[in-house]
Scaffold this motif. Structure first.
Motif, PDB file in Angstrom:
ATOM      1  N   GLU A 180     -29.731  63.486 -15.945  1.00 18.69           N
ATOM      2  CA  GLU A 180     -30.146  64.237 -17.137  1.00 18.69           C
ATOM      3  C   GLU A 180     -30.186  65.747 -16.888  1.00 18.69           C
ATOM      4  OE1 GLU A 180     -30.462  62.762 -19.951  1.00 18.69           O
ATOM      5  OE2 GLU A 180     -30.341  60.706 -19.179  1.00 18.69           O
ATOM      6  N   LYS A 181     -29.598  66.183 -15.763  1.00 18.45           N
ATOM      7  CA  LYS A 181     -29.555  67.604 -15.409  1.00 18.45           C
ATOM      8  C   LYS A 181     -30.952  68.196 -15.276  1.00 18.45           C
ATOM      9  CE  LYS A 181     -25.118  67.164 -15.961  1.00 18.45           C
ATOM     10  NZ  LYS A 181     -24.279  66.903 -14.764  1.00 18.45           N
ATOM     11  N   LEU A 182     -31.879  67.385 -14.768  1.00 18.90           N
ATOM     12  CA  LEU A 182     -33.243  67.851 -14.533  1.00 18.90           C
ATOM     13  C   LEU A 182     -33.522  67.880 -13.036  1.00 18.90           C
ATOM     14  CD1 LEU A 182     -35.347  65.920 -17.213  1.00 18.90           C
ATOM     15  CD2 LEU A 182     -34.865  68.369 -17.161  1.00 18.90           C
ATOM     16  N   SER A 185     -40.336  68.407 -10.007  1.00 16.64           N
ATOM     17  CA  SER A 185     -41.276  69.527  -9.908  1.00 16.64           C
ATOM     18  C   SER A 185     -41.575  69.831  -8.449  1.00 16.64           C
ATOM     19  CB  SER A 185     -42.580  69.180 -10.629  1.00 16.64           C
ATOM     20  OG  SER A 185     -42.368  69.081 -12.018  1.00 16.64           O
ATOM     21  N   TYR A 620     -46.679  71.995 -16.538  1.00 16.25           N
ATOM     22  CA  TYR A 620     -45.813  71.879 -17.716  1.00 16.25           C
ATOM     23  C   TYR A 620     -44.537  72.667 -17.505  1.00 16.25           C
ATOM     24  CZ  TYR A 620     -44.273  72.481 -22.574  1.00 16.25           C
ATOM     25  OH  TYR A 620     -43.545  72.508 -23.738  1.00 16.25           O
ATOM     26  N   ARG A 621     -43.412  72.067 -17.895  1.00 18.68           N
ATOM     27  CA  ARG A 621     -42.110  72.740 -17.848  1.00 18.68           C
ATOM     28  C   ARG A 621     -41.423  72.517 -19.183  1.00 18.68           C
ATOM     29  NH1 ARG A 621     -39.660  69.577 -13.136  1.00 18.68           N
ATOM     30  NH2 ARG A 621     -37.723  70.583 -13.852  1.00 18.68           N
ATOM     31  N   GLU A 622     -41.206  73.571 -19.906  1.00 16.47           N
ATOM     32  CA  GLU A 622     -40.737  73.487 -21.288  1.00 16.47           C
ATOM     33  C   GLU A 622     -39.423  72.723 -21.418  1.00 16.47           C
ATOM     34  OE1 GLU A 622     -40.481  73.909 -25.381  1.00 16.47           O
ATOM     35  OE2 GLU A 622     -42.177  74.320 -24.059  1.00 16.47           O
ATOM     36  N   GLU A 623     -38.440  73.058 -20.600  1.00 17.87           N
ATOM     37  CA  GLU A 623     -37.125  72.422 -20.722  1.00 17.87           C
ATOM     38  C   GLU A 623     -37.212  70.917 -20.471  1.00 17.87           C
ATOM     39  OE1 GLU A 623     -32.683  72.549 -18.623  1.00 17.87           O
ATOM     40  OE2 GLU A 623     -34.290  73.874 -17.941  1.00 17.87           O
ATOM     41  N   ALA A 624     -37.925  70.543 -19.426  1.00 26.33           N
ATOM     42  CA  ALA A 624     -38.061  69.125 -19.103  1.00 26.33           C
ATOM     43  C   ALA A 624     -38.860  68.399 -20.179  1.00 26.33           C
ATOM     44  CB  ALA A 624     -38.727  68.966 -17.741  1.00 26.33           C
ATOM     45  N   GLN A 626     -39.101  69.096 -23.377  1.00 31.09           N
ATOM     46  CA  GLN A 626     -38.309  68.914 -24.587  1.00 31.09           C
ATOM     47  C   GLN A 626     -37.347  67.743 -24.455  1.00 31.09           C
ATOM     48  OE1 GLN A 626     -38.737  70.348 -27.488  1.00 31.09           O
ATOM     49  NE2 GLN A 626     -40.411  71.613 -26.681  1.00 31.09           N
ATOM     50  N   LEU A 627     -36.830  67.524 -23.250  1.00 29.20           N
ATOM     51  CA  LEU A 627     -35.889  66.442 -23.031  1.00 29.20           C
ATOM     52  C   LEU A 627     -36.604  65.103 -22.842  1.00 29.20           C
ATOM     53  CD1 LEU A 627     -32.895  65.648 -22.552  1.00 29.20           C
ATOM     54  CD2 LEU A 627     -33.297  66.017 -20.120  1.00 29.20           C
ATOM     55  N   TRP A 635     -40.300  63.686 -14.036  1.00 29.25           N
ATOM     56  CA  TRP A 635     -39.985  65.043 -13.595  1.00 29.25           C
ATOM     57  C   TRP A 635     -41.239  65.792 -13.133  1.00 29.25           C
ATOM     58  CZ3 TRP A 635     -42.504  68.547 -16.765  1.00 29.25           C
ATOM     59  CH2 TRP A 635     -42.814  68.118 -18.063  1.00 29.25           C
TER      60      TRP A 635
END
Length: 825
Positions: A180-182, A185, A620-624, A626-627, A635
């Motif tokens: 998933e291109k993640l 952490s 918290y990581r915004e991009e992760a 949202q996906l 993640w």
């Protein structure tokens, strides 16, 4: 200002995540399937279902939508409003022109109360898709379903970042993230990680000294060595069994009273609780752990101590809720059997075979034949629960006598031999009187005049008195010595097969079904002998490495407790209405390795905790997000609120008051005895909140429908249901408890006393308080505000170490009330 801002913050309740936002919770589904659906099937479907071809009054009750749509009178049920639901009105005979079911006695008060509660809950009903428009049941899932296939171990997948993994577990997580291109952490800070490990493994916070040692060990030997040393020490601690034993007690629906309207206490249930804690500490292989609980009485033993332990283990089958004020003993026994089938199948297989009591399972490949084949096993079993007959308890149950062992705890008192002889004489007289009553009744039916007339009051007096006397004699030997007693099971004198009951009605027996295991999960070579109940073979079937569910369900529960969510998110539902696994190959590999490694719970926990996946930060990581907002790809480590017991135990730990000694039994055994729970409010020996002590929370009394306040408010597992996944709520009453509870206030005072005795200045007290409560130092602003608050002019202290400053006490309570104290990460 500091106190005001913190206290005000407590009252701003941020909505928490629940487990029933879009689908029914496990508790809701279980309540419907065990309390509501059987009554609808048995009492209503004959006149109000597609199957019967009848919809009198335009009403069908065999689907959720039909119930809400109703008939000529409008909706049968208005969710959340029992008083507006005419289905409840009709079964409660609240309308002279509408009494249901017609031409039958009114349903019991317990059933009516269940329907009222169900409607008040919002009328949760899993039958949304039970029926097609043509009225036929949807086709059930077959044996090809993933959960019914044997688990197969897989090689860890290849990943791009080969340096990240520290365990064979990690590549399974990383591979999905990379798909998933993640990225995972970063690792959590040492203080955060240590606090996480301590609470996860023993349910307590680390001390400042333990944190200091951990940080220094990391600097000297690296994180891998330091963490492994901590984990190994915690696994060897007796606190581990108290923490992880409680997880199993949730699943075992451990309770110390019968529940329902009578709600009679179970004075010997505590023995099973202690058994679970001890066996978890011993790291008894989980297959043996299950076997002892299902068939311990049928296992070989070397001495009295071992025999006693095996009998206590079978309390697992005896602990369930029971309708002790039932009037039909046959129905009572059928309900006990049903509850045992439901518990075993949900606890071990994460499936409810009990849903096939009245009809073939709507969603799973379990038939009525499967259900009654298992029913024969439990019908050939005698359940001992130890409640004497009384005016509140029509169905008496003997306790199970244990072999005597030196040092054995017995909470009830011995009797003088003269008193025993008086009871024996009284019992003989009562039996003689009962024989006269039976003869008089027989004479009446034959048209003769009885030698002596007896009234209904005479019969009731004889019944209740006999029960009370038998109950007292069951507790002692002929010499009056108190006997060691427990709850449990033995094989019945007669081994029988069970007939299928049409629609689950005990008055409509059909074909007799030989005892066997569900067809979809049958394993070649496993047969049930004719001279035993079959419980031992049932345990062997459940723990056979070829059984596709048992190991999967267990490792998934362990993953859930350590990572915040299971690889299968529906912890107690591995069926077609549950969720598929997020990492199927990892789940299967964990299950296979668990079995091949000797079914060791401690080894399983160790492997997961030492993985890189577990050590991630929770930031918290915004991009992760949202996906993957639900963090199914792992993640990060999910943030979690502590359970009720960990919150309470942490308060006792930081205040320095926690008592690690095991108490003698339970308040139920020591004080309440085998009385109705409705009477305990009159007993001045009991604290109002059933708490007030300083022992660990696992030893608090677990009384159905009357839990200690802290457990009740912070989402304790419903003790009548198999619960692998507690719900988490965030409601105002929790904040009010933290602010006003005498227990919390007493812990704040004790923490203040400790700080005042150990640290001389306001700054040092603030730093120590943060270390104790949060496993970290306060930042610059927190320290400045704390010192400002603690050095107010009005806070001058006389310096008495036994009477801490009121300002310091309020400061301590504010810390105990914060979100950071009751949450991980």
């Amino acid at each position: 200002m500091f106190r005001t801002s913190l206290i005000c913050a407590l009252l701003i309740i941020v909505p928490g995540t629940t487990h029933a936002e879009e689908t029914l919770s496990a508790a809701d589904r279980t309540f419907f399937e065990t309390k509501i659906r059987p009554v609808l099937v048995n009492q209503c479907y004959e006149c109000h279902s597609a199957e019967s071809g009848a919809a009198e009054g335009g009403l069908r009750l065999d689907t959720h939508s039909a119930v809400l749509e109703g008939g000529g009178r409008g909706p049968a049920v208005v969710p959340g409003k029992p008083e507006e639901s005419w289905l409840l009105t009709s079964i409660a005979h609240g309308d002279a022109d509408l009494k249901m079911p017609p031409k039958k006695p009114q349903l019991s008060a317990e059933v009516i109360a269940d329907f009222s509660r169900w409607i008040a809950m919002g009328a949760p009903d899993p039958r949304v898709d039970d029926m097609t428009p043509g009225g036929q049941a949807w086709e059930t899932v077959d044996g090809d379903f993933w959960a019914y296939q044997p688990p197969k171990a897989a090689e860890p997948p290849k990943v791009d970042d080969a340096t990240w993994s520290r365990s064979w577990i990690d590549p399974f997580i990383l591979a999905r993230l990379e798909e998933e291109k993640l990225s995972p952490s970063p690792e959590a800070e040492p203080s955060v990680l240590l606090r996480r490990v301590y609470f996860d493994l023993i349910g307590l916070p680390p001390s400042p000294e333990e944190l200091d040692r951990f940080v220094k060990r990391i600097e000297a030997d690296g994180i891998e060595t330091a963490l492994a040393a901590v984990v190994d020490g915690l696994l060897d601690s007796p606190r581990f069994g108290e923490r992880w034993g409680r997880h199993w007690l949730d699943v075992a629906r451990f309770g110390e009273s019968s529940g329902t309207e009578a709600n009679i206490s179970f004075p010997y249930a505590w023995r099973y609780r202690d058994y679970v804690i001890d066996r978890v500490n011993e790291d008894l292989p989980f297959n043996q752990f299950l076997t002892e609980q299902i068939a311990g009485d049928l296992l070989p033993y070397e001495n009295n101590a071992q025999r006693a332990q095996l009998l206590i283990a079978t309390g697992f089958l005896a602990l369930g809720p029971k309708n002790l004020d039932a009037t039909d003993e046959r129905q009572f026994q059928a309900d006990v059997i049903d509850e045992q089938i439901d518990t075993v199948s949900r606890a071990v297989l994460a499936n409810s075979i009990a849903c096939a009591r009245c009809h073939d399972h709507k969603f799973e490949p379990f038939s009525m034949e499967d259900y009654y084949a298992l029913a024969g096993i439990f019908k050939s079993t005698k359940t001992f629960y130890g409640t004497a007959v009384s005016p509140a308890n029509r169905i008496g149950g003997e306790p199970l006598k244990l072999p005597e062992v030196e040092g054995q705890k017995i909470l009830h008192q011995s009797l003088p031999q003269k008193k025993v002889e008086q009871y024996q004489q009284q019992l003989a007289e009562l039996k003689a009187e009962k024989a006269q009553m039976d003869a008089a009744q027989k004479a009446r039916f034959s048209g003769k005049k009885p030698e002596k007339a007896f009234s209904l009051q005479d019969a009731l007096r004889n019944f209740w008195t006999t029960g009370r006397v038998v109950g007292e004699l069951n507790k002692v030997s002929d010499s009056g010595a108190a006997l060691p007693l427990t709850m449990g099971v033995l094989d019945a004198e007669q081994v029988v097969d069970a007939p299928i009951h049409q629609r689950g009605d005990i008055n409509k027996p059909g074909e007799v079904v030989p005892r066997r295991f569900p067809h979809v999960l049958r394993i070649d070579g496993q047969e049930i002998p004719t001279d035993q109940s079959g419980r031992l073979e049932l345990a062997q079937w459940l723990t056979d490495p070829r059984n596709p569910l048992t190991a999967r369900v267990l490792v998934n529960r362990v993953w859930h407790h350590l990572l915040g969510a299971g690889l299968v998110s529906t912890i107690d539902n591995f069926g077609s209405t549950g969720e598929p696994p997020s990492h199927g190959e990892l789940l299967d590999t964990l299950a296979v390795r668990f079995v091949d490694g000797g079914w060791s719970l401690k080894q399983l926990v160790r492997e997961i905790v030492l993985s890189r996946a577990y050590r991630q930060a929770s930031d918290y990581r915004e991009e992760a997000f949202q996906l993957d907002p639900e963090n199914r790809l792992l993640w990060r480590v999910s943030k979690r609120r502590l359970e009720a017991e960990a919150i309470r135990d942490a308060m006792l730990a930081v205040s320095g008051e926690i008592d690690f000694n095991r108490p003698d039994g339970s308040l139920v055994g020591r004080v309440i005895g085998d009385r109705p729970i409705s009477l305990i409010g009159l007993d001045k020996r009991l604290p109002a909140d059933l708490d007030g002590g300083t022992h660990r929370s696992v030893y608090l009394p677990i009384i159905r429908d009357r839990l200690p306040d802290v457990l009740d408010l912070f989402d304790f597992a419903e003790p009548s249901l198999v619960t692998g996944d507690r719900e988490t709520t965030n409601v105002p009453t929790q904040a009010l408890y933290l602010l006003n509870s005498p227990f919390v206030q007493a812990r704040a005072a004790a923490l203040a006393t400790r700080l005042q005795a150990e640290q001389p200045s306001a700054e040092q007290r603030a730093k120590q308080a943060f270390l104790l409560c949060f496993s970290r130092q306060p930042d610059r602003e927190e320290l400045a505000r704390s010192v400002e608050f603690l050095t107010q002019v009005s806070s001058a202290s006389p310096g008495d170490p036994e009477n801490p400053s009121p300002i310091l006490v309020r400061f301590c309570q504010a810390l105990l009330c914060t979100g950071e104290f009751r949450n991980l990460d």
